[in-house]
Design a protein around this motif. Structure first.
Motif, PDB file in Angstrom:
ATOM      1  N   LEU A 227     113.916  24.895  79.802  1.00 17.74           N
ATOM      2  CA  LEU A 227     114.505  24.489  78.403  1.00 17.74           C
ATOM      3  C   LEU A 227     114.843  25.662  77.758  1.00 17.74           C
ATOM      4  O   LEU A 227     113.869  25.944  76.744  1.00 17.74           O
ATOM      5  N   ASN A 228     115.640  26.539  77.980  1.00 19.18           N
ATOM      6  CA  ASN A 228     115.932  27.789  77.562  1.00 19.18           C
ATOM      7  C   ASN A 228     116.098  28.030  75.793  1.00 19.18           C
ATOM      8  O   ASN A 228     115.453  28.919  75.253  1.00 19.18           O
ATOM      9  N   LYS A 229     116.833  27.117  75.527  1.00 19.04           N
ATOM     10  CA  LYS A 229     117.210  26.995  73.804  1.00 19.04           C
ATOM     11  C   LYS A 229     115.765  26.806  73.106  1.00 19.04           C
ATOM     12  O   LYS A 229     115.542  27.086  72.178  1.00 19.04           O
ATOM     13  N   GLU A 230     115.062  25.831  73.733  1.00 18.62           N
ATOM     14  CA  GLU A 230     113.819  25.425  73.019  1.00 18.62           C
ATOM     15  C   GLU A 230     112.795  26.553  73.246  1.00 18.62           C
ATOM     16  O   GLU A 230     111.917  26.897  72.381  1.00 18.62           O
ATOM     17  N   LEU A 231     112.837  27.229  74.220  1.00 16.69           N
ATOM     18  CA  LEU A 231     111.793  28.453  74.560  1.00 16.69           C
ATOM     19  C   LEU A 231     111.951  29.593  73.325  1.00 16.69           C
ATOM     20  O   LEU A 231     111.162  30.049  72.960  1.00 16.69           O
ATOM     21  N   ILE A 232     113.336  29.395  72.958  1.00 14.56           N
ATOM     22  CA  ILE A 232     113.576  30.544  71.742  1.00 14.56           C
ATOM     23  C   ILE A 232     112.710  30.026  70.461  1.00 14.56           C
ATOM     24  O   ILE A 232     112.294  30.868  69.941  1.00 14.56           O
ATOM     25  N   MET A 258     111.101  35.867  73.055  1.00 15.83           N
ATOM     26  CA  MET A 258     112.158  35.131  72.323  1.00 15.83           C
ATOM     27  C   MET A 258     113.682  35.877  72.373  1.00 15.83           C
ATOM     28  O   MET A 258     114.463  34.986  72.684  1.00 15.83           O
ATOM     29  N   HIS A 259     113.590  36.781  72.381  1.00 15.77           N
ATOM     30  CA  HIS A 259     114.785  37.843  72.500  1.00 15.77           C
ATOM     31  C   HIS A 259     115.544  37.825  73.955  1.00 15.77           C
ATOM     32  O   HIS A 259     116.527  37.536  73.970  1.00 15.77           O
ATOM     33  N   TYR A 260     114.502  37.696  74.748  1.00 17.11           N
ATOM     34  CA  TYR A 260     114.911  37.397  76.101  1.00 17.11           C
ATOM     35  C   TYR A 260     115.617  36.204  76.274  1.00 17.11           C
ATOM     36  O   TYR A 260     116.814  36.222  76.854  1.00 17.11           O
ATOM     37  N   TYR A 261     115.310  35.062  75.871  1.00 19.03           N
ATOM     38  CA  TYR A 261     115.711  33.787  75.935  1.00 19.03           C
ATOM     39  C   TYR A 261     117.136  33.657  75.429  1.00 19.03           C
ATOM     40  O   TYR A 261     118.051  32.920  75.445  1.00 19.03           O
ATOM     41  N   LYS A 262     117.176  34.381  73.956  1.00 25.82           N
ATOM     42  CA  LYS A 262     118.156  34.309  73.331  1.00 25.82           C
ATOM     43  C   LYS A 262     119.198  35.038  74.003  1.00 25.82           C
ATOM     44  O   LYS A 262     120.539  34.479  73.785  1.00 25.82           O
ATOM     45  N   ASP A 263     119.162  36.198  74.585  1.00 23.59           N
ATOM     46  CA  ASP A 263     120.090  36.868  75.413  1.00 23.59           C
ATOM     47  C   ASP A 263     120.700  35.893  76.473  1.00 23.59           C
ATOM     48  O   ASP A 263     121.767  36.037  76.661  1.00 23.59           O
ATOM     49  N   LEU A 264     119.551  35.307  77.240  1.00 22.52           N
ATOM     50  CA  LEU A 264     120.232  34.198  78.132  1.00 22.52           C
ATOM     51  C   LEU A 264     120.883  33.457  77.658  1.00 22.52           C
ATOM     52  O   LEU A 264     121.924  32.807  78.239  1.00 22.52           O
ATOM     53  N   ASP A 265     120.480  32.819  76.504  1.00 19.76           N
ATOM     54  CA  ASP A 265     121.258  31.607  75.985  1.00 19.76           C
ATOM     55  C   ASP A 265     122.572  32.090  75.448  1.00 19.76           C
ATOM     56  O   ASP A 265     123.823  31.330  75.535  1.00 19.76           O
ATOM     57  N   PHE A 266     122.796  32.966  75.020  1.00 21.87           N
ATOM     58  CA  PHE A 266     124.125  33.815  74.667  1.00 21.87           C
ATOM     59  C   PHE A 266     125.085  33.726  75.767  1.00 21.87           C
ATOM     60  O   PHE A 266     126.125  33.438  75.701  1.00 21.87           O
ATOM     61  N   ASN A 267     124.633  34.410  77.003  1.00 19.99           N
ATOM     62  CA  ASN A 267     125.286  34.439  78.186  1.00 19.99           C
ATOM     63  C   ASN A 267     125.742  32.993  78.638  1.00 19.99           C
ATOM     64  O   ASN A 267     127.094  32.897  79.063  1.00 19.99           O
ATOM     65  N   THR A 268     124.783  32.156  78.620  1.00 23.38           N
ATOM     66  CA  THR A 268     125.004  30.676  79.146  1.00 23.38           C
ATOM     67  C   THR A 268     126.205  30.174  78.238  1.00 23.38           C
ATOM     68  O   THR A 268     127.116  29.554  78.803  1.00 23.38           O
ATOM     69  N   GLU A 269     125.916  30.376  76.824  1.00 23.81           N
ATOM     70  CA  GLU A 269     127.047  29.728  75.728  1.00 23.81           C
ATOM     71  C   GLU A 269     128.522  30.407  76.170  1.00 23.81           C
ATOM     72  O   GLU A 269     129.270  29.499  75.960  1.00 23.81           O
ATOM     73  N   LYS A 270     128.331  31.512  76.212  1.00 27.79           N
ATOM     74  CA  LYS A 270     130.009  32.083  76.517  1.00 27.79           C
ATOM     75  C   LYS A 270     130.253  31.318  77.886  1.00 27.79           C
ATOM     76  O   LYS A 270     131.767  31.009  77.908  1.00 27.79           O
ATOM     77  N   SER A 271     129.660  31.223  78.780  1.00 32.06           N
ATOM     78  CA  SER A 271     130.291  30.299  80.108  1.00 32.06           C
ATOM     79  C   SER A 271     130.553  29.009  79.744  1.00 32.06           C
ATOM     80  O   SER A 271     131.770  28.548  80.096  1.00 32.06           O
ATOM     81  N   LEU A 272     129.734  28.386  78.886  1.00 35.49           N
ATOM     82  CA  LEU A 272     130.084  27.000  78.600  1.00 35.49           C
ATOM     83  C   LEU A 272     131.470  27.115  77.464  1.00 35.49           C
ATOM     84  O   LEU A 272     132.290  26.170  77.744  1.00 35.49           O
TER      85      LEU A 272
END
Length: 710
Positions: A227-232, A258-272
């Motif tokens: 749950l990457n968003k929650e991990l942030i 936290m910054h690691y998961y934020k970057d991960l979430d940002f890339n996922t969000e772009k794909s979405l």
């Protein structure tokens, strides 16, 4: 996270109601088309046209007497205003939708949650927001929507926690917890959110340890289910807890995660977002086909999909806004943590540097005090009553020497500046000298100190005698200090042997006070001696941390057994190399009388060192600086040079370089008050063979001479 969950709840409601819409009237179709067009414009960022189409949807709905259609159109318009942060208009149209009194689940829950969301932003209207949320819960519970009820309770609690009001939040945390057994198996997010709210609550109540326990539970769930968003949010809050506990390194580590998961979430969000654009393109294709074939029922389904995407986009708008604020907050927090960490490290460094500087300054005068005391004790003209006082003085000096050496040693250990210096060493002499040096302390404690060396232990081994001596001295010293009217036994036993290696067990056991299980976990921490109550005579708590580090460096491990009131046992097994040709024990022979040059500018230290050398049966010549040492070296033969480093006219480094340039084989031993790690490289570069810290005693000097000529 609170706003995010509110919008998720709206998304659930809207999607469910739209798909249940079965009206086939032209007006209803027009309303749905206008809602879809408004959604498309909002996705593209054209809020002006998005608002125009949403307003038209309301106007078309008002042409009918269908209150349900009107209410849903107003909810859509309110959602649009909320997406562009126009809270006043959003509130107005949510309220109009409620005033239609349709008893429709979607209209009531979406409107009440929308109003709650708006009022939850301001602390002064938090209670009003809670009122709207609780009204929505009455609908969700009646409809059996336990998940929606849980989220709303969670949102109310989260709102109060955001405003630092844990007491008002707690009843809603408990109500959400009551619903958890009914929905926990459906989604791992539910127990995660509960643990997060409990963590925030206890942190605000200043029970940071309990807060850390709950946040770790949430973290475990989030990591298990990716749950990457929650991990942030979890790592963000975990950094706050560590900061409150003063663990700045751990706080920074959590921020990095936290910054690691934020970057991960940002890339996922772009794909979405790319997928969303693709889906929107397909919706338009379906729309054209629906208009061409007049398949209105299918078109309503398409509008439902469009509405779902619209709400998803609304969520992204809010989430991106929240994320932007979060980044600003985190940047400030990160700077604060770094500043706090740097301040703590600076304070620690100042303390450490102060101790080191004091220790350096104490070593030279201490050398004189201990040396003169030792000479007086061995003087046959001193009567026994005076020797008792002198022994007490020597004991105090020895204790102060240990404290000083420990302070400097722990600095070297922490900096990883210690390296092994193996050489052929008379193990029996080394062990006997240690025990002899500690007999006086044992007598003071009225404790029997016994040395037990197994018969199969050889006389010589190739080992780091200095490190081994330091370890054993500290272990026996520690055992004696914790034993009164008892016994301390130091035993050395051969465990296993190979052709060139012996595995020897060194064990120090005592019948002292023992160590509790709680203290066993902390006695190896710097400046920590466990629970010593009022007794402050045991030192400053650096001995055992140094012992553990040195034993590890020598490739072994320290084992501890202890029972309170019974005693303790410290042991380790050391791999010792057997010298070539040595297979049996033999007694060491004395070396011939040596000619030793002592280079020292301090008058008292000159007298002390010369006396020690004479007591060992060797001849001594004194040089007061490096320049005079060079003259003496060129005029006479010397077997060994003891070189001070800090001297006027020509220092020890310069003198050693000049001497070794003429004769590389002459052994030069640096005798200094400086920390060894500070001068080690410079000494190596000028040909100095070894470095010994002041002050030294007769046994230490004897060991130096033996190490050179063994």
């Amino acid at each position: 996270m609170t706003n995010k969950l509110l919008l998720i709840l709206l998304l659930f409601c809207y999607s469910a109601s739209t798909f249940s819409q079965n009206s086939t009237s032209k007006v209803a179709d027009s309303v749905n088309v206008l809602i879809s067009l408004s959604k498309n414009k909002n996705i593209s960022g054209n809020y002006k046209d998005g608002l125009k189409f949403a307003t038209s949807a309301v106007q078309h709905a008002n042409k009918t007497k269908d209150k349900l259609l009107q209410a849903r159109a107003y909810v859509s318009l309110a959602n649009t205003y909320q997406a562009i942060n126009d809270s006043d208009n959003a509130k107005e149209y949510y309220q109009i939708a409620l005033d239609k009194k349709t008893d429709d689940y979607f209209v009531n829950v979406a409107s009440l949650n929308g109003l709650g969301n708006i009022y939850s932003i301001d602390k002064s209207t938090a209670d009003k927001a809670a009122g709207y949320f609780e009204r929505s819960i009455s609908y969700t519970l009646e409809a059996g929507k336990n998940e929606h009820s849980f989220y709303t309770y969670y949102n109310i609690a989260g709102m109060y926690l955001n405003f630092k009001n844990p007491d008002k939040a707690y009843p809603f945390i408990l109500k959400a917890n009551e619903l958890l057994p009914r929905i926990e198996k459906e989604n791992p997010l539910h127990p995660l959110l509960q643990n997060l709210n409990f963590a925030i609550y206890h942190n605000q109540k200043r029970d940071h340890s309990l807060a850390l326990k709950y946040i770790n539970k949430a973290l475990k769930i989030a990591e298990e289910h990716a749950l990457n968003k929650e991990l942030i949010d979890i790592y963000d809050f975990k950094s706050e807890i560590h900061e409150a506990l003063g663990a700045y390194d751990l706080a920074l580590a959590s921020l990095k995660k936290m910054h690691y998961y934020k970057d991960l979430d940002f890339n996922t969000e772009k794909s979405l977002q790319v997928e969303e654009v693709t889906a929107d393109f397909k919706v338009n294709e379906f729309k054209e086909k629906a208009e061409a074939s007049q398949l209105k029922a299918n078109f309503i389904t398409v509008v439902g999909i469009g509405t779902l995407l619209f709400l998803s986009t609304s969520f992204l708008i809010f989430y991106n806004y929240k994320k932007q604020l979060s980044y600003q907050k985190l940047e400030k927090k990160n700077k604060a943590l770094v500043r706090a960490k740097n301040e703590a490290e600076h304070a620690n460094k100042l303390t450490s540097d102060l101790l080191i500087n004091i220790s350096h300054d104490l070593r030279t005068p201490l050398y004189g005090i201990m040396g003169i005391t030792g000479m007086l004790i061995e003087n046959p003209s001193i009567i026994n009553t005076k020797k008792g006082l002198l022994n007490s003085l020597k004991f105090s000096g020895d204790h102060l020497k240990v404290v000083i050496n420990n302070i400097l040693k722990i600095k070297e250990v922490e900096s990883n500046k210690i390296s092994l210096k193996v050489a052929k060493t008379n193990l029996h002499d080394l062990l006997r000298n240690i025990v002899n040096s500690l007999n006086y302390l044992a007598d003071q404690q009225e404790t029997q100190l016994t040395l037990d060396i197994s018969d199969d232990i050889l006389e010589h081994y190739i080992i780091d005698g200095n490190s081994l001596s330091e370890v054993i001295t500290k272990l026996i010293d520690n055992a004696i200090k914790h034993t009164t009217n008892g016994a301390v036994t130091f035993s050395i036993k051969l465990i296993n042997k190979e052709a060139t290696k012996h595995y020897i067990e060194f064990k120090v056991s005592d019948t002292g006070s023992g160590i509790s299980k709680e203290d066993l976990s902390i006695i190896f921490d710097n400046f920590n001696q466990g629970n010593l109550e009022e007794n402050t005579s045991y030192g400053i708590g650096l001995g055992l941390p140094i012992v553990k580090s040195l034993i590890k460096m020598m490739g072994s491990k320290l084992y501890v057994k202890s029972d309170v009131g019974i005693g303790s046992e410290f042991s380790f097994i050391l791999e010792c190399e057997v010298p070539n040709g040595e297979t049996t024990r033999y007694t060491s022979t004395e070396h011939k009388s040596l000619q030793i040059l002592v280079v020292e500018d301090n008058k008292i230290n000159q007298i002390v060192t010369q006396k020690l050398i004479n007591l060992l049966g060797h001849d001594c010549t004194i040089a007061i600086n490096g320049q005079e040492a060079l003259k003496e070296f060129n005029s006479n033969h010397f077997d060994l040079i003891l070189m001070d480093l800090n001297m006027p006219i020509m220092n020890g480094f310069e003198a050693s370089k000049a001497i070794t340039a003429q004769n590389k084989n002459i052994p030069i031993i640096a005798l200094t008050a400086l920390q060894i790690s500070e001068v080690k490289e410079r000494c190596n570069n000028v040909g100095i063979r070894d470095i010994i810290n002041k002050p030294i005693d007769k046994e230490t000097l004897k060991a130096i001479i033996q190490s050179v000529y063994s």
